[in-house]
Scaffold this active site. Structure first.
Site, PDB file in Angstrom:
ATOM      1  CG  HIS A 133      -1.975  -1.022   1.234  1.00 39.88           C
ATOM      2  ND1 HIS A 133      -2.869  -1.201   0.201  1.00 39.88           N
ATOM      3  CD2 HIS A 133      -2.266  -1.976   2.161  1.00 39.88           C
ATOM      4  CE1 HIS A 133      -3.684  -2.221   0.499  1.00 39.88           C
ATOM      5  NE2 HIS A 133      -3.332  -2.707   1.672  1.00 39.88           N
ATOM      6  CG  ASP A 169      -3.205  -8.492   1.047  1.00 41.16           C
ATOM      7  OD1 ASP A 169      -2.276  -8.756   1.828  1.00 41.16           O
ATOM      8  OD2 ASP A 169      -4.221  -7.823   1.393  1.00 41.16           O
ATOM      9  CG  HIS A 171      -6.731  -5.195   2.226  1.00 38.94           C
ATOM     10  ND1 HIS A 171      -6.296  -6.180   3.089  1.00 38.94           N
ATOM     11  CD2 HIS A 171      -7.740  -4.548   2.857  1.00 38.94           C
ATOM     12  CE1 HIS A 171      -7.015  -6.120   4.215  1.00 38.94           C
ATOM     13  NE2 HIS A 171      -7.904  -5.145   4.101  1.00 38.94           N
ATOM     14  CG  ASP A 258      -5.328  -9.831   4.066  1.00 39.97           C
ATOM     15  OD1 ASP A 258      -5.155 -10.466   3.013  1.00 39.97           O
ATOM     16  OD2 ASP A 258      -4.991  -8.630   4.203  1.00 39.97           O
TER      17      ASP A 258
HETATM   18 ZN   LIG Z   1      -4.436  -7.102   3.115  1.00 37.41          ZN
END
Ligand SMILES: [Zn+2]
Length: 390
Positions: A133, A169, A171, A258
């Site tokens: 990120h 991931d 995200h 996750d």
């Molecule tokens: Zn994540």
């Protein structure tokens, strides 16, 4: 040449915002212990990193930002206005030594890249990396420096290789996407829970790159409650066709876990079956389409002891071509060492017990939404033939 290397250093554990923060580095030690305890990690496979220099960090970050992180790192105290740069927030609080800790995580992925560039290894795993990120001038989502962008730019500088980046991931890998959005030499592919429901909100099918890089960004935003089968349907439809057509010289992958059904920070419904299938498939495709070169990192994962160590031990076993039986038990010594650190009962098996898997409500709706997304992607990337049978 050794089949695979594992980057590790106890100093990775210094990447800790505070003891109650969800991004808990203890998962790295717990994974290392579990892989060793199962006899999957021999001493000659482990290599240690050096902290990345400011010169290397500047491949991904502005001098101003690196300088700021360095100064905050000395005091461990936030200063006025830094929230604007994503620091001193609930997600990314300032801590003493943060520059050193974050530079070492980057150094781990650089170490992996060096081994691949030198040809001394074909597959290298850095579980402390995957900080997808962080942006050029800001921290985001527990990520201070973006090890992936630094390492990919390093690989480009040293070799000129074409890179396929695969982000698994829960995200969206926004920091990596932004860095290579106009670069046709790096194909950025991310499967994640749709940004309509989850941080960071980006990663829609419309985001396909810009300028010369148009058509080398591909996002697969998945519906909440996506299970192993639906996730793998998307993965198997898209990734091999991209590899066949893009012809990367190397694959860089991010393995946040996750997406697990027990993870508290996302809403996907994966099990350890997914964490076994993803590297098993990538392993075959990397050999078939990418000269066998593969750099893998960790990423998110917030069931620090009950999920992450198992998911990443399975990842390592697949990467290093070591067989693991489906009924592999967690060693008693590992449970004795780590159970006291956990408020919940830790699983006894390396793989999830299917009887524990929750029934998914609106299963049909999830499946239909993901198939509609695949159709939309097929329409945006007609040359790849995503809608024709493999
Ligand atoms: Zn994540």
């Amino acid at each position: 040449m050794v089949p695979a290397l594992f980057v590790y250093d106890e100093a990775f554990l210094d990447y800790e915002f505070h003891p109650d923060h969800p991004f808990n580095p203890k998962r790295l030690k717990a994974t290392y212990d579990l892989a060793k305890g199962l006899g999957l990690l021999q001493a000659d496979r482990v290599v240690s990193p050096e902290a990345a220099s400011s010169e290397l960090l500047s491949l991904a970050h502005s001098p101003h930002y690196i300088d700021l992180v360095q100064r905050l790192s000395q005091t461990g105290k936030k200063t006025h206005g830094i929230e604007r740069l994503g620091l001193g927030t609930d997600d990314n609080p300032v801590f003493a030594g943060m520059h050193e800790a974050a530079s070492l995580a980057v150094g781990g992925t650089i170490k992996a890249a060096q081994e691949l560039v030198n040809g001394s290894a074909q597959r290298v795993l850095n579980l402390a990396g995957g900080l997808h990120h962080a942006g050029r001038g800001h921290a985001s989502g527990f990520c201070i420096y973006n090890d992936l962008v630094v390492a990919m730019r390093f690989i480009q500088r040293e070799t000129g290789w074409r890179i396929l980046y695969v982000d698994t991931d829960a995200h969206h890998g926004d920091g990596v996407q932004d860095a290579f959005y106009d670069d046709p030499q790096v194909f950025v592919l991310s499967l994640h829970e749709s940004g309509q429901f989850l941080f960071p909100g980006t990663g829609s099918v419309e985001e396909i790159g810009t300028g010369d890089g148009q058509g080398t960004t591909l996002n697969v935003p998945l519906a909440p409650a996506t299970d192993d089968d639906s996730w793998l349907e998307a993965f198997s439809t898209i990734v091999p066709r991209v590899m066949e057509r893009f012809q990367p010289d190397i694959v860089v992958s991010q393995h946040g876990c996750d997406s697990h059904y027990r993870d508290p920070l996302a809403d996907l419904c994966a099990s350890t079956r997914l964490y076994d299938a993803v590297p098993r498939l990538l392993s075959q495709w990397v050999d078939a389409y990418a000269n066998g070169r593969w750099l893998a990192t960790g990423g998110g994962g917030y069931q620090v002891l009950s999920v992450v160590p198992r998911a990443w031990t399975i990842l390592w076993a697949q990467m290093s071509r070591q067989a693991i039986a489906p009924d592999t038990a967690i060693p008693e010594e590992w449970l004795a060492a780590w159970q006291p650190e956990s408020v919940t009962q830790l699983p006894r098996g390396l793989f999830d017990d299917p009887r524990d898997y929750p029934r998914i409500r609106d299963h049909h709706r999830m499946l239909a939404a993901n198939r509609a997304t695949l159709k939309e992607i097929a329409a945006r990337f007609p040359a790849y033939g995503f809608d024709s049978p493999a």
